[in-house]
Design a protein around this motif. Sequence first.
Motif, mmCIF file in Angstrom:
data_model
loop_
_atom_site.group_PDB
_atom_site.id
_atom_site.type_symbol
_atom_site.label_atom_id
_atom_site.label_comp_id
_atom_site.label_asym_id
_atom_site.label_seq_id
_atom_site.Cartn_x
_atom_site.Cartn_y
_atom_site.Cartn_z
ATOM 1 N N GLN A 10 -19.878 -18.402 -34.107
ATOM 2 C CA GLN A 10 -18.296 -18.259 -34.392
ATOM 3 C C GLN A 10 -18.394 -18.823 -35.967
ATOM 4 O O GLN A 10 -17.522 -18.168 -36.809
ATOM 5 N N LYS A 25 -22.326 -10.591 -33.349
ATOM 6 C CA LYS A 25 -21.459 -10.307 -32.328
ATOM 7 C C LYS A 25 -21.905 -9.876 -30.899
ATOM 8 O O LYS A 25 -21.540 -9.722 -29.857
ATOM 9 N N MET A 28 -23.208 -12.589 -29.197
ATOM 10 C CA MET A 28 -22.209 -13.276 -28.477
ATOM 11 C C MET A 28 -21.646 -12.502 -27.327
ATOM 12 O O MET A 28 -21.287 -13.135 -26.255
ATOM 13 N N ALA A 29 -21.691 -11.147 -27.557
ATOM 14 C CA ALA A 29 -21.287 -10.397 -26.169
ATOM 15 C C ALA A 29 -22.063 -10.561 -24.938
ATOM 16 O O ALA A 29 -21.854 -10.681 -23.982
ATOM 17 N N TYR A 32 -21.495 -13.670 -23.207
ATOM 18 C CA TYR A 32 -20.494 -13.344 -22.210
ATOM 19 C C TYR A 32 -20.541 -12.493 -21.158
ATOM 20 O O TYR A 32 -20.294 -12.787 -20.100
ATOM 21 N N LYS A 40 -14.514 -9.973 -22.277
ATOM 22 C CA LYS A 40 -14.878 -10.686 -23.640
ATOM 23 C C LYS A 40 -16.128 -10.138 -24.239
ATOM 24 O O LYS A 40 -16.215 -9.795 -25.343
ATOM 25 N N LYS A 43 -15.061 -6.740 -25.416
ATOM 26 C CA LYS A 43 -14.297 -6.855 -26.608
ATOM 27 C C LYS A 43 -15.510 -6.791 -27.741
ATOM 28 O O LYS A 43 -15.146 -6.503 -28.886
ATOM 29 N N PHE A 44 -16.146 -7.932 -27.706
ATOM 30 C CA PHE A 44 -17.447 -8.177 -28.687
ATOM 31 C C PHE A 44 -18.152 -7.267 -28.946
ATOM 32 O O PHE A 44 -18.517 -6.828 -29.899
ATOM 33 N N TYR A 45 -18.505 -6.350 -27.738
ATOM 34 C CA TYR A 45 -19.467 -5.315 -28.043
ATOM 35 C C TYR A 45 -18.590 -4.113 -28.950
ATOM 36 O O TYR A 45 -19.172 -3.547 -30.034
ATOM 37 N N MET A 47 -16.133 -4.814 -31.151
ATOM 38 C CA MET A 47 -16.137 -5.477 -32.706
ATOM 39 C C MET A 47 -17.294 -5.198 -33.456
ATOM 40 O O MET A 47 -17.473 -4.957 -34.373
ATOM 41 N N ALA A 48 -18.640 -5.473 -32.578
ATOM 42 C CA ALA A 48 -19.767 -5.211 -33.138
ATOM 43 C C ALA A 48 -20.210 -3.814 -33.533
ATOM 44 O O ALA A 48 -20.681 -3.422 -34.675
#
Length: 605
Positions: A10, A25, A28-29, A32, A40, A43-45, A47-48
């Motif tokens: 982060q 990201k 991070m995904a 999660y 989550k 969401k991060f996938y 965003m990536a």
Amino acid sequence: MYAEALNTYQVIVKNKMFSNGGRLKVNMANIYLKQRNYSKAIKFYRMALDQIPSVHKEMRIKIMQNIGVAFIKTGQYTDGISSFEHIMSTSPNLKAGFNLILCYFAIGDREQMKKAFQKLITVPLEIDYDDKYISPNDDPHTNLLIEAIKNDQLRQMERERKGMAEKYIMTAAKLIAPAIETSFAIGYDWCVEVVKASHYVELANDLEINKAITYLRQKDFYQVLYFKKNIFMNIVLAEASEGMSTMWLGNEFAQATNYADLAVISDRYNPSALTNKGNTVFANGDYEKAAEFYKEALRNDSSCTEALYNIGLTYKKLNRIDEALDCFLKLQAILRNSAQVLYQIASLYEIMEDPNQAIEWLMQLISVVPTDSHALSKLGELYDNEGDKSQAFQYYYESYRYFPSNIEVIEWLGAYYIDTQFCEKAIQYFERAALIQPTQVKWQLMVASCYRRSGNYQKALDTYKEIHRKFPENVECLRFLVRLCTDMGLKEVQEYVTKLKRVEKLKEIREQRVKSGRDGSARSRREGSGSGDSGGSAKGERLSAKLRALPGTNEPYESSSNKEIDASYVDPLGPQTERPKTAARKRMDEDEFADEELGEDLLPE
């Protein structure tokens, strides 16, 4: 340390100067996703996916695939379908195609399942086929090159990719076949036709066999037999014949033999077919010929463990113990923890009268299968034969604990407690035996004898009465009842004496009838049918008169039974062990001190 990793990522992605935030990201995904925080992760996938440039096509496809998997985990199959459909339209691959089929299967869309299966079949594997590994001429240099690349890393990778594709297709076909049509048979037929039209044509045979196996599970044997016509026409003739032979071996020996012969004719060098043929010959009792088939199977494939095991059994049947032991020892070197092999070795050493070796191999066996009641009881038997009662008791008791219905084990444990003079503990084992074999009177007699030996005469009397109620013609039970009632001074003794006389008389008459029948048949054979009619009929009339008089009156018993009733019996537990007399002392005569006067010092104060 997922929390620390997420905090560190982060901090990095907040730095606007860092250009690879999309890649982090993805990491991070992934964290999660491992934590099962699927919302989550999605969401991060996403965003990536927004931050990774379109030129990185392969990475974007993998991210979309992960998004689809996350949707499947959350049960959002429609959203998962959107991701996988996009992948299959732009850059199709096996995993995405299989997951797409799973999503359509979950929502029950038959037509889309069919379309997704067709898409899966057409996914390119991007591998060369086996033609390049065949030498076009006799050029030594080319042959050496082909030999070198036949099993290199690239070839191994191609095999793995092809095996994975076949696994996905077979699993998908077995999954959707019962769901895409009104019956699983029609569904299998559709899948087989689609596979035959693709470059996976060899999988059609496996699907056919799988269909036959499904019929087998449903115990529809006639449908299985129908399939043999189609299966035998393709390259799996030997395997199909072998399977049919195995199926019939326990039911119809002739059918099993026919299919085993067909399997051997179709492929003489197939070790499984030869082993199965040997099995049919073995079942017919021709052990020498069976051994020849097993040897031929081993010559074709020295690693055929089934043939090696079976030839060991054959030598055991032929009493060629040393050769059988050699086979099983070789097999044990290949299959280190095979319970069957270990047991056979122990059994052979027992036959060779080497109990120490037999015990050693059985100990190895129970280390592999510690709950095998038969192996434990066999160990107990061997220790018992060696005279080690404590070790024998330990293993017999363990065997009883895992399988409390083995009559031989129950009888041994009961006898052990009788020998050690703990009759109360033996009762539970004989009661268990009586439950298993309720028509065998001996177990119930043993229970009553245990009560009698332990001094519980009332319980013994009640048990004998119950036995007499169930087995009213048992002489031993009546003799025990007469003896117990006599010893306890009960009025019922006369009733049991009368019953005992009646039962003994019935037994005597039955024996005379059987004996006279045997004598009459022997006499008729010697003298002919005409010479003994009058004597035979007279004897028959007297015997009939006795039998007619028996049920209604006691006269035959009273008139013929003036002698004293024989109430002697044989204890089913054997003669009782005489207890040691530790407190015995010589009795003194009553008047030994009669003439002596007691002094004042001997009188109580």
